[in-house]
Design a protein around this motif. Structure first.
Motif, mmCIF file in Angstrom:
data_model
loop_
_atom_site.group_PDB
_atom_site.id
_atom_site.type_symbol
_atom_site.label_atom_id
_atom_site.label_comp_id
_atom_site.label_asym_id
_atom_site.label_seq_id
_atom_site.Cartn_x
_atom_site.Cartn_y
_atom_site.Cartn_z
ATOM 1 N N LEU A 8 0.820 -1.212 0.000
ATOM 2 C CA LEU A 8 0.000 0.000 0.000
ATOM 3 C C LEU A 8 0.855 1.264 0.000
ATOM 4 O O LEU A 8 0.526 2.238 -0.677
ATOM 5 C CB LEU A 8 -0.944 -0.002 1.204
ATOM 6 C CG LEU A 8 -2.041 -1.070 1.167
ATOM 7 C CD1 LEU A 8 -2.795 -1.091 2.487
ATOM 8 C CD2 LEU A 8 -2.973 -0.856 -0.009
ATOM 9 N N LEU A 20 2.128 1.945 -3.490
ATOM 10 C CA LEU A 20 1.088 2.419 -4.403
ATOM 11 C C LEU A 20 0.606 3.834 -4.078
ATOM 12 O O LEU A 20 0.037 4.506 -4.942
ATOM 13 C CB LEU A 20 -0.106 1.462 -4.367
ATOM 14 C CG LEU A 20 0.130 0.046 -4.889
ATOM 15 C CD1 LEU A 20 -1.087 -0.828 -4.607
ATOM 16 C CD2 LEU A 20 0.466 0.057 -6.368
ATOM 17 N N ALA A 21 0.832 4.287 -2.860
ATOM 18 C CA ALA A 21 0.287 5.562 -2.386
ATOM 19 C C ALA A 21 0.568 6.758 -3.301
ATOM 20 O O ALA A 21 -0.341 7.556 -3.551
ATOM 21 C CB ALA A 21 0.756 5.838 -0.964
ATOM 22 N N TYR A 42 0.664 6.969 -6.349
ATOM 23 C CA TYR A 42 -0.095 6.831 -7.586
ATOM 24 C C TYR A 42 -1.589 6.651 -7.332
ATOM 25 O O TYR A 42 -2.365 6.432 -8.261
ATOM 26 C CB TYR A 42 0.424 5.612 -8.369
ATOM 27 C CG TYR A 42 1.912 5.629 -8.558
ATOM 28 C CD1 TYR A 42 2.495 6.391 -9.576
ATOM 29 C CD2 TYR A 42 2.753 4.900 -7.718
ATOM 30 C CE1 TYR A 42 3.872 6.413 -9.747
ATOM 31 C CE2 TYR A 42 4.129 4.920 -7.889
ATOM 32 C CZ TYR A 42 4.683 5.675 -8.904
ATOM 33 O OH TYR A 42 6.031 5.696 -9.072
ATOM 34 N N ARG A 43 -1.994 6.734 -6.090
ATOM 35 C CA ARG A 43 -3.345 6.402 -5.630
ATOM 36 C C ARG A 43 -4.460 6.977 -6.496
ATOM 37 O O ARG A 43 -5.363 6.270 -6.920
ATOM 38 C CB ARG A 43 -3.512 6.857 -4.172
ATOM 39 C CG ARG A 43 -4.915 6.685 -3.614
ATOM 40 C CD ARG A 43 -5.198 5.205 -3.389
ATOM 41 N NE ARG A 43 -6.536 4.997 -2.922
ATOM 42 C CZ ARG A 43 -7.558 4.624 -3.688
ATOM 43 N NH1 ARG A 43 -7.385 4.437 -4.963
ATOM 44 N NH2 ARG A 43 -8.745 4.428 -3.176
ATOM 45 N N GLU A 44 -4.412 8.262 -6.753
ATOM 46 C CA GLU A 44 -5.500 8.931 -7.470
ATOM 47 C C GLU A 44 -5.575 8.526 -8.937
ATOM 48 O O GLU A 44 -6.641 8.608 -9.548
ATOM 49 C CB GLU A 44 -5.365 10.452 -7.349
ATOM 50 C CG GLU A 44 -5.523 10.964 -5.931
ATOM 51 C CD GLU A 44 -6.852 10.546 -5.287
ATOM 52 O OE1 GLU A 44 -7.903 10.648 -5.958
ATOM 53 O OE2 GLU A 44 -6.843 10.110 -4.122
ATOM 54 N N LEU A 81 -6.119 -4.291 -0.316
ATOM 55 C CA LEU A 81 -6.321 -3.319 -1.399
ATOM 56 C C LEU A 81 -7.735 -2.758 -1.371
ATOM 57 O O LEU A 81 -7.928 -1.539 -1.483
ATOM 58 C CB LEU A 81 -6.040 -3.970 -2.758
ATOM 59 C CG LEU A 81 -4.591 -4.367 -3.030
ATOM 60 C CD1 LEU A 81 -4.505 -5.227 -4.289
ATOM 61 C CD2 LEU A 81 -3.697 -3.145 -3.137
ATOM 62 N N ALA A 94 -8.383 -0.394 1.419
ATOM 63 C CA ALA A 94 -7.749 0.904 1.168
ATOM 64 C C ALA A 94 -8.450 1.678 0.055
ATOM 65 O O ALA A 94 -8.032 2.784 -0.290
ATOM 66 C CB ALA A 94 -6.276 0.696 0.818
ATOM 67 N N TYR A 116 -9.027 0.602 -3.207
ATOM 68 C CA TYR A 116 -8.653 0.275 -4.580
ATOM 69 C C TYR A 116 -9.692 -0.661 -5.193
ATOM 70 O O TYR A 116 -10.309 -1.460 -4.486
ATOM 71 C CB TYR A 116 -7.284 -0.411 -4.629
ATOM 72 C CG TYR A 116 -6.139 0.512 -4.313
ATOM 73 C CD1 TYR A 116 -5.608 1.352 -5.279
ATOM 74 C CD2 TYR A 116 -5.585 0.536 -3.038
ATOM 75 C CE1 TYR A 116 -4.546 2.190 -4.987
ATOM 76 C CE2 TYR A 116 -4.529 1.378 -2.733
ATOM 77 C CZ TYR A 116 -4.017 2.203 -3.708
ATOM 78 O OH TYR A 116 -2.974 3.044 -3.410
#
Length: 89
Positions: free
Chosen positions: A39, A42-43, A45-47, A67, A70, A72
Motif C-alpha cells: 500500500l 502504491l500511495a 499513484y493512488r488517485e 487493497l 484501502a 482500490y
C-alpha cells in the motif's frame, strides 16, 4: 493520466507494476508480501490507479482484502484461463 496495475503474487514476494494508457511501465518493483509495504508503494499513484489485477493463487485473499479496504478497485485473474498460461495449471 489513468494507471492500470498488475500484481504477480508469489509465496513470499510480489511484483507490482503500473502501466499508463499507452502501456508504458510507470512503476515496477518486487516487494515483500507485506500489505503495508504494498500500500505504501502504491500511495504516490493512488488517485491515478483505475484498478489492480491480482492473480488468484492460493494466497490472494490477504492482498485483495488490504487493497479493497484501502479503496482500490481489485480484480482477480484466473491464470488457468489466460491463453498464455493455457495447459500449465
Amino acid at each position: 493520466m489513468k494507471l492500470y496495475g498488475g500484481i504477480d503474487l508469489h509465496s513470499n514476494n510480489s511484483v507490482v507494476a503500473l502501466l499508463d494508457d499507452e502501456d508504458r511501465v510507470v512503476y515496477r518493483k518486487r516487494l515483500a508480501n507485506d500489505a503495508a509495504l504494498v500500500l505504501e508503494s502504491l500511495a504516490p499513484y493512488r488517485e491515478a490507479i483505475t484498478g489492480l489485477v491480482v492473480e488468484s493463487t492460493y494466497n490472494w485473499y490477504w492482498l485483495v482484502d488490504a487493497l479493497m479496504d484501502a479503496g482500490y478497485q481489485g480484480h482477480l485473474a484466473n491464470t488457468a484461463a489466460i491463453v498464455q498460461y493455457s495447459g500449465l495449471k
